[in-house]
Scaffold this motif. Sequence first.
Motif, short mmCIF file in Angstrom:
data_model
loop_
_atom_site.label_atom_id
_atom_site.label_comp_id
_atom_site.label_asym_id
_atom_site.label_seq_id
_atom_site.Cartn_x
_atom_site.Cartn_y
_atom_site.Cartn_z
N PRO A 143 21.60 21.94 22.09
CA PRO A 143 21.42 22.21 23.52
C PRO A 143 21.43 20.90 24.32
CG PRO A 143 19.78 23.37 22.20
CD PRO A 143 20.51 22.45 21.29
N PRO A 144 21.95 20.93 25.56
CA PRO A 144 21.97 19.72 26.38
C PRO A 144 20.55 19.22 26.64
CG PRO A 144 22.95 21.59 27.56
CD PRO A 144 22.54 22.07 26.23
N GLU A 145 20.44 17.92 26.88
CA GLU A 145 19.12 17.34 27.14
C GLU A 145 18.53 17.85 28.45
OE1 GLU A 145 18.52 13.14 25.22
OE2 GLU A 145 20.34 13.14 26.44
N CYS A 146 19.35 18.01 29.46
CA CYS A 146 18.89 18.58 30.72
C CYS A 146 20.08 19.21 31.43
CB CYS A 146 18.21 17.53 31.60
SG CYS A 146 19.31 16.25 32.17
N PHE B 20 11.46 11.74 -6.58
CA PHE B 20 12.00 12.76 -5.70
C PHE B 20 11.77 12.50 -4.22
CE2 PHE B 20 11.91 15.05 -9.71
CZ PHE B 20 13.10 15.75 -9.66
N ALA B 21 11.05 11.45 -3.84
CA ALA B 21 10.72 11.20 -2.45
C ALA B 21 11.74 10.27 -1.79
CB ALA B 21 9.32 10.59 -2.34
N PRO B 22 12.34 10.70 -0.68
CA PRO B 22 13.24 9.81 0.06
C PRO B 22 12.42 8.79 0.85
CG PRO B 22 13.07 11.90 1.19
CD PRO B 22 12.29 12.03 -0.09
N THR B 23 13.09 7.72 1.30
CA THR B 23 12.44 6.66 2.05
C THR B 23 12.98 6.63 3.47
OG1 THR B 23 12.29 5.37 0.02
CG2 THR B 23 11.95 4.18 2.07
N LEU B 24 12.10 6.66 4.45
CA LEU B 24 12.51 6.59 5.85
C LEU B 24 13.09 5.22 6.13
CD1 LEU B 24 12.58 7.96 8.65
CD2 LEU B 24 10.33 6.97 9.04
N LYS B 25 14.33 5.18 6.64
CA LYS B 25 15.02 3.92 6.88
C LYS B 25 15.00 3.53 8.36
CE LYS B 25 19.27 4.06 5.64
NZ LYS B 25 20.65 3.97 5.16
N GLY B 26 15.08 4.50 9.26
CA GLY B 26 15.10 4.19 10.68
C GLY B 26 15.02 5.44 11.53
N VAL B 27 14.61 5.25 12.78
CA VAL B 27 14.47 6.35 13.73
C VAL B 27 15.17 5.95 15.03
CG1 VAL B 27 12.85 7.74 15.07
CG2 VAL B 27 12.28 7.09 12.75
N TYR B 28 15.95 6.86 15.59
CA TYR B 28 16.62 6.63 16.86
C TYR B 28 16.34 7.80 17.78
CZ TYR B 28 18.97 2.92 14.42
OH TYR B 28 19.22 1.78 13.69
N ILE B 29 16.10 7.50 19.06
CA ILE B 29 15.78 8.50 20.07
C ILE B 29 16.99 8.67 21.00
CG2 ILE B 29 14.16 9.11 21.92
CD1 ILE B 29 12.81 8.90 19.21
N SER B 30 17.25 9.90 21.43
CA SER B 30 18.37 10.17 22.33
C SER B 30 18.15 9.46 23.67
CB SER B 30 18.54 11.67 22.52
OG SER B 30 17.45 12.21 23.23
#
Length: 135
Positions: free
Chosen positions: A119-122, A32-42
């Motif tokens: 919401p907008p970033e700034c 039942f556990a998903p696997t983290l594949k990647g992370v992206y930052i704005s």
Amino acid sequence: MVNAMKNAPRYRRWAGWSALIGMGAIAVWYAFAPTLKGVYISPRHVYRVEYYDASLVQRLIHPDFKIPSFVRLYRIAPETLLGESDVVDLWINGQLYWWLNPPLNAVQVGRDIVFENIPPECIDCPPLPRSAVMP
């Protein structure tokens, strides 16, 4: 000494059942556990998108998907989950687009996942170049 010999089979049986229950719990967790594949930052480091490979159970539910995955969108500070997508096929379909300026205010992953009303970033920031919006 004789009494200890009589109790040994009971302890072995208890240890065997405990090990079997422990292995079963690990197997259920893995299924039942998903696997983290990647992370992206704005581009302005306000939001984070996490890509997950679907769990074994979700893969069985969607046998026609080549890469069954889902995506979670977080605000970085304070740490807040803004949304989670359904399981979709990200095979040739996982390009990330940051549309964070009004009027769109959305994050799009491929053609199947869209997080709206973000919401907008700034406020009063200069517009980002196209290369930052569509990496």
